[in-house]
Scaffold this motif. Sequence first.
Motif, PDB file in Angstrom:
ATOM      1  N   GLU A  67       0.815  -1.105   0.101  1.00 52.36           N
ATOM      2  CA  GLU A  67      -0.029  -0.020  -0.071  1.00 52.36           C
ATOM      3  C   GLU A  67       0.894   1.228  -0.061  1.00 52.36           C
ATOM      4  O   GLU A  67       0.369   2.313   0.219  1.00 52.36           O
ATOM      5  N   GLY A  68       1.959   1.200  -0.402  1.00 48.48           N
ATOM      6  CA  GLY A  68       3.036   2.484  -0.274  1.00 48.48           C
ATOM      7  C   GLY A  68       2.949   3.178  -1.465  1.00 48.48           C
ATOM      8  O   GLY A  68       3.665   4.210  -1.569  1.00 48.48           O
ATOM      9  N   GLY A  69       2.243   2.930  -2.467  1.00 52.82           N
ATOM     10  CA  GLY A  69       1.912   3.768  -3.637  1.00 52.82           C
ATOM     11  C   GLY A  69       3.414   3.961  -4.376  1.00 52.82           C
ATOM     12  O   GLY A  69       3.890   3.042  -4.652  1.00 52.82           O
ATOM     13  N   ILE A  70       3.800   5.198  -4.776  1.00 50.16           N
ATOM     14  CA  ILE A  70       5.031   5.510  -5.491  1.00 50.16           C
ATOM     15  C   ILE A  70       6.062   5.053  -4.700  1.00 50.16           C
ATOM     16  O   ILE A  70       7.329   4.777  -5.693  1.00 50.16           O
ATOM     17  N   GLU A 212      -1.721   8.650  -9.370  1.00 52.31           N
ATOM     18  CA  GLU A 212      -0.744   7.837  -8.369  1.00 52.31           C
ATOM     19  C   GLU A 212      -1.291   8.154  -7.325  1.00 52.31           C
ATOM     20  O   GLU A 212      -1.375   7.009  -6.323  1.00 52.31           O
ATOM     21  N   VAL A 213      -2.402   9.051  -6.629  1.00 55.01           N
ATOM     22  CA  VAL A 213      -2.839   9.336  -5.493  1.00 55.01           C
ATOM     23  C   VAL A 213      -3.626   8.139  -5.073  1.00 55.01           C
ATOM     24  O   VAL A 213      -3.952   7.468  -3.787  1.00 55.01           O
ATOM     25  N   ALA A 214      -4.512   7.298  -5.937  1.00 49.82           N
ATOM     26  CA  ALA A 214      -5.258   6.220  -5.499  1.00 49.82           C
ATOM     27  C   ALA A 214      -4.317   4.943  -5.334  1.00 49.82           C
ATOM     28  O   ALA A 214      -4.921   3.753  -4.827  1.00 49.82           O
ATOM     29  N   VAL A 305      -7.959  13.577   0.238  1.00 50.33           N
ATOM     30  CA  VAL A 305      -7.136  12.799  -0.368  1.00 50.33           C
ATOM     31  C   VAL A 305      -5.744  13.084  -0.272  1.00 50.33           C
ATOM     32  O   VAL A 305      -4.760  12.299  -0.049  1.00 50.33           O
ATOM     33  N   TRP A 306      -5.523  14.499  -0.656  1.00 42.18           N
ATOM     34  CA  TRP A 306      -4.120  15.035  -0.553  1.00 42.18           C
ATOM     35  C   TRP A 306      -3.522  15.060   0.750  1.00 42.18           C
ATOM     36  O   TRP A 306      -2.269  15.140   0.750  1.00 42.18           O
ATOM     37  N   MET A 307      -4.320  15.015   1.654  1.00 41.27           N
ATOM     38  CA  MET A 307      -3.854  14.977   3.126  1.00 41.27           C
ATOM     39  C   MET A 307      -3.458  13.631   3.436  1.00 41.27           C
ATOM     40  O   MET A 307      -2.352  13.327   4.250  1.00 41.27           O
ATOM     41  N   GLU A 308      -4.101  12.650   3.108  1.00 44.47           N
ATOM     42  CA  GLU A 308      -3.816  11.116   3.280  1.00 44.47           C
ATOM     43  C   GLU A 308      -2.959  10.446   2.768  1.00 44.47           C
ATOM     44  O   GLU A 308      -1.946   9.851   2.897  1.00 44.47           O
ATOM     45  N   SER A 309      -3.190  10.515   1.382  1.00 43.78           N
ATOM     46  CA  SER A 309      -2.499   9.611   0.308  1.00 43.78           C
ATOM     47  C   SER A 309      -0.917   9.969   0.335  1.00 43.78           C
ATOM     48  O   SER A 309      -0.261   8.720   0.434  1.00 43.78           O
ATOM     49  N   PRO A 310      -0.549  11.065   0.545  1.00 45.69           N
ATOM     50  CA  PRO A 310       1.072  11.369   0.375  1.00 45.69           C
ATOM     51  C   PRO A 310       1.587  10.957   1.828  1.00 45.69           C
ATOM     52  O   PRO A 310       2.711  10.307   1.625  1.00 45.69           O
TER      53      PRO A 310
END
Length: 476
Positions: A67-70, A212-214, A305-310
């Motif tokens: 779940e680490g995304g980028i 990438e945020v999702a 989303v921008w608060m949580e995803s990064p």
Amino acid sequence: MHSKKRIGLWSLVMLTFVPTFGFNNITTNAVALGPAAIPSWLIVSLLYFLPLSIMIAELASANQDKEGGIYTWINSSLGPNWAFIGTWSYFVANLFYLQMVFARIPVMVSWALFGENRFTNPAILVYLSLILVVVLTYIATLGVKTFSKISDIGGKLTLATTVIFIVFAIVGVIIGKNPSATTFTAKTVIPKFNASYFSTFSWLLLAVAGAEVAGTYIKDVDNPRKTFPKGVIIATIFIALAYIIGSLAVCFVASPEVLEKAGLKDAGYIVYKILAHNWGLGSGKVAVQIYALIYTITSIAAYIVWMESPLRAMFSEVPEGTFPKFITKKREDGTMVNALWIQCAVLIVLIAVPLVGLKGINDFFVLLTNLSSLSLVIPYIVLGAAYLVFRMRGNHAPFEMLKSKSIVIIASGIVLILGIFAFFGAGWGDFVDSKSFSEAIIPILKDYGGPVLLIILGFIITRITSAITPTKINKN
């Protein structure tokens, strides 16, 4: 039963669409470029946004159990150091972006309630922003399954209002009800390839970034192997079409002169007002209020989303000891509650600085914002390189759209070149506007030296943490 609690395809599409698409991006670039924005969006969508989204979809499907995304995607081919550089730059850029955006929500609410902006007192905006930071942070702590519902509603409403705007703007011209407000000629449509255009074009590339945020929520997606790549591609197509056709519709409704007079902040509201008036809906005030209400809902969802995803991207998959355990701690659903509240505290300090009235402190935070602005470009450059290395090593993802190595090289090469171009082009205007080379040194150091300085700072923080952590463990 379990699948009903997970994120489905269309919720995922909206979770990608909402933080990435913004109607104000259409009007902002229409103000800056006029009709030349139309071919510019087309170029960006075909050469940058679509291939980048395909790369994200493939890398995500290859790492669907994480779940680490980028961070995970870069780490899978370039290793932890480059993963840290890309993700830290991403996190820092978004942190300073967030401290600037909360003051926009009261303005949106004012347009929704009154049909105009009545929040003109900066101090009031700061106080309201502080309240919003706490409220939205709390919503973010409830988990993605909760705030994705807001994204789902806001995204569908935004898509609907955008489609309605486009349809009525184009139909009005076709049936002759409202002639085009803009005269389209080769001179106005073909971009002027000067310093100003290249600088604007660079920020145009970043306006489409967001697929990438999702990625940090892939473990919450129902049947991620098929659903996630499909969701990213569908969202990408929606966003690209909305930007290209939306730019044409905006030019039909408002002339470059009207857009320039409205300005960057109000152009989005003004074009809806003009369109409604053109179709006989009085002054268009009600239409603007409806648009502002929907824009408010969507923006709230996007900011959450921008608060949580990064945060997930930065802290969820890093090796143990990289950061203090208190920050990297997460709930069973992956929500990083401690990190969210720490971020909230940092944002409160950044937002509240103007209230202190100490010019030196305020200037310091302005400097930090300037230093971090181009940090957002770095993750996409590193991500493009990571994908190229991943495929050149013979790796294959469960979901794969770019089949041959030659296509992989061409697509990755274009994304990398445009990403590097965006990095240097975004600050080019500051250099050109300077009267002398000595005067240009300061903006050059801020724009291009800032990201490097912040990356070094990030590595220093991790080294300090690594040095301290073993000592704490021994004491326990």
